[in-house]
Motif scaffolding. Structure first.
Motif, short mmCIF file in Angstrom:
data_model
loop_
_atom_site.label_atom_id
_atom_site.label_comp_id
_atom_site.label_asym_id
_atom_site.label_seq_id
_atom_site.Cartn_x
_atom_site.Cartn_y
_atom_site.Cartn_z
N THR A 185 0.82 -1.21 0.00
CA THR A 185 0.00 0.00 0.00
C THR A 185 0.85 1.26 0.00
O THR A 185 0.32 2.35 -0.15
CB THR A 185 -0.96 0.02 1.21
N ASP A 231 -10.78 -2.24 -4.71
CA ASP A 231 -11.12 -2.24 -3.29
C ASP A 231 -12.64 -2.37 -3.21
O ASP A 231 -13.37 -1.41 -3.48
CB ASP A 231 -10.65 -0.94 -2.65
N ARG A 238 -9.14 -6.11 -0.98
CA ARG A 238 -8.39 -5.51 -2.07
C ARG A 238 -7.83 -6.60 -2.97
O ARG A 238 -7.32 -7.61 -2.49
CB ARG A 238 -7.24 -4.66 -1.55
#
Length: 117
Positions: free
Chosen positions: A4, A31, A36
């Motif tokens: 991320t 998402d 995700r």
């Protein structure tokens, strides 16, 4: 595990989720429903096609218990989606919005590049 810390550009967001573009890894991040998924663009398009091919009207009107949900999985996607009718509608809208924004971005890029040449 999805990194991320990578720079993500938002493509499209709805109440159901968001779609981001990762230029560093040349991937699309979906998402949705608290999960995700990192997809190559081809897998994203296959997922959109699979969701679009589900007949939501038939699903809604069927009295069969098996019509209460559908299972969506595509090659190149790390998830198997088991979705109810409202979730399918939300995912369909999210994927359609993201696809539209990708096409719009591509057309704008082509127009700007053509004027610079």
């Amino acid at each position: 595990m999805i990194d991320t810390a990578t720079h993500l550009a938002e493509i499209y967001t709805s109440e159901a989720g968001a779609v981001y573009q990762c230029d560093r890894r040349n991937r699309i991040m979906l998402d949705f429903a608290g999960q995700r998924s990192l997809l190559k663009i081809e897998a994203f398009l296959r997922l959109k096609h699979a969701v679009d091919s589900i007949n939501l009207d038939e699903m809604a009107s069927s009295p069969a218990r098996a019509a209460d949900f559908d299972i969506v999985t595509v090659c190149g996607c790390d998830r198997c989606y088991v979705l109810t009718l409202p979730e399918l509608c939300s995912l369909k809208e999210l994927l359609a919005g993201a696809r539209f924004m990708l096409e719009l971005n591509s057309m704008l890029h082509e127009c700007l590049h053509a004027e610079l040449v």
